[in-house]
Write an enzyme that holds these catalytic residues in place. Structure first.
Site: not given
Ligand code: NDP
Length: 341
Positions: A51-52, A124, A128, A164, A182, A191-192
């Site tokens: 997604s990033h 940003h 992160l 978000t 994160d 995005g989702d």
């Molecule tokens: P997710 O809900 O996919 O969660 C991501 C985090 O949870 C990761 O650390 C991931 O580890 C961990 N994780 C996911 N599934 C599991 C599981 N089943 N068991 C244990 N740990 C799990 O993330 P989001 O969709 O909420 O966010 C995705 C990205 O989007 C992030 O990096 C966030 O920083 C970014 N974002 C950025 C924004 C911005 O403005 N810049 C705004 C919103 C989001 P792993 O990495 O190993 O998968």
């Protein structure tokens, strides 16, 4: 930018960085800032943070073309106290501002035991974890938060007021990679939600509301004048509120609800703020910190949690380093065209 479904092309990290750097420079980013952005974006793609990763390149370019963000911005750093560094990103991307601040943050945390970096006027548009990984690799515990574009309503509300608002935490772990989580503090990332709308899928209850404030599982209605909700009801809402307070009020950046890029058609990046908090865990007679964290994580695994945050990311990184980063042929060709054209 096509998504990743069909024939796969493999590309090395170095080649992807070089291609992305050319794209950023062509879009008006300075060489120095382009180098930082390219490594950040290629790192997301390498680690499976799709997604990033390269998916974001058209959004970066559109925002630059719209004049909303300054790709050549040179951040201004200002020490406000022994452990507080304020950074004016000067309407540039957050990653180059953080890259300039990082050596100072490490130095402050070593000298004072803790450091707070408050970045404002920053865009940003990434994950992160890349911001925090070098801190945890250097032995520090760290937190970061970023505000975004208002699309999340508080529980019981009708109007989006939060972004978000992602939150990330990183810690060293003895004998292992740092553990970093994160995630967005909304029930689902924007995005989702868009992907679900495009695919015609419903979303889980509690994901969002329609214009009237009623709960909905229809992503199209949530996007059409409705709003996402924070994860975890009032608890997630309080965390999202904290992100606004620390990443925007504390830094001097705009709140998510204050971002207005209507005069810049095509703009996608939020101009808000970011906070990074760094703590030296070895202070306070706690030299065994990372061993204790390792034991704790082992206990969590022993208790039955099969996957911890970061596990998937490090696995994906290893396979990308071994076999090359996987892109679809369409994605790779689109990037090569953008870099050359
Ligand atoms: P997710 O809900 O996919 O969660 C991501 C985090 O949870 C990761 O650390 C991931 O580890 C961990 N994780 C996911 N599934 C599991 C599981 N089943 N068991 C244990 N740990 C799990 O993330 P989001 O969709 O909420 O966010 C995705 C990205 O989007 C992030 O990096 C966030 O920083 C970014 N974002 C950025 C924004 C911005 O403005 N810049 C705004 C919103 C989001 P792993 O990495 O190993 O998968």
């Amino acid at each position: 930018m096509p998504e990743k479904p069909h024939d796969t092309a493999r590309i090395s990290f170095a080649d992807l960085v070089e291609t992305l750097q050319k794209i950023f420079v062509k879009a008006g980013v300075s060489e120095a800032n382009a180098a930082v952005l390219a490594v950040n974006c290629a790192g997301c793609e390498r680690d499976g943070g799709l997604s990033h990763g390269v998916f974001r390149i058209p959004g970066y370019v559109a925002s630059l073309n719209s004049g909303w963000v300054d790709g050549k911005a040179v951040p201004i750093l200002e020490r406000s106290g022994p452990a507080l560094l304020r950074v004016d990103a000067r309407n540039g991307f957050a990653q180059p501002a953080w890259a300039a601040a990082l050596p100072h943050a490490l130095d402050m945390a070593r000298q004072q035991g803790a450091a707070v970096v408050a970045i404002r006027e920053s865009h940003h548009f990434s994950a992160l974890w890349p911001d925090l990984e070098p801190l945890a690799e250097a032995g520090f515990v760290a937190l970061s938060m970023v505000t975004g574009l208002a699309c999340v309503a508080p529980p019981g509300g009708r109007k989006p007021v939060f972004g978000t608002n992602p939150l990330a935490f990183a810690t060293p772990v003895a004998g292992a990679h740092p553990m970093i989580f994160d995630f967005a503090t909304s029930a689902m990332s924007n995005g989702d939600l868009r992907l679900a709308a495009r695919a015609g899928h419903s979303v889980p209850p509690g994901t969002g509301i329609v214009r009237s404030g009623a709960l909905s599982d229809d992503p199209k209605q949530i996007l059409d004048g409705g709003a996402l909700l924070p994860f975890g009801g009032h608890k997630g809402a309080a965390i999202s509120l904290m992100v606004e307070i620390l990443a925007s009020a504390l830094t001097g950046g705009q709140f998510s609800s204050e971002v207005d890029f209507s005069a810049h058609p095509g703009a996608e990046t939020p101009r808000t703020g970011q906070v990074i908090i760094v703590i030296d865990p070895a202070r306070g007679n706690n030299a065994v910190f990372s061993e204790r964290v390792r034991n704790l994580i082992d206990s969590v695994r022993d208790a039955g949690q099969a996957r911890l945050p970061s596990d998937r990311r490090y696995r994906t990184r290893e396979s990308s380093e071994r076999e090359g980063i996987s892109l679809s042929v369409e994605q790779r060709d689109a990037l090569v065209r953008m870099a050359a054209g």
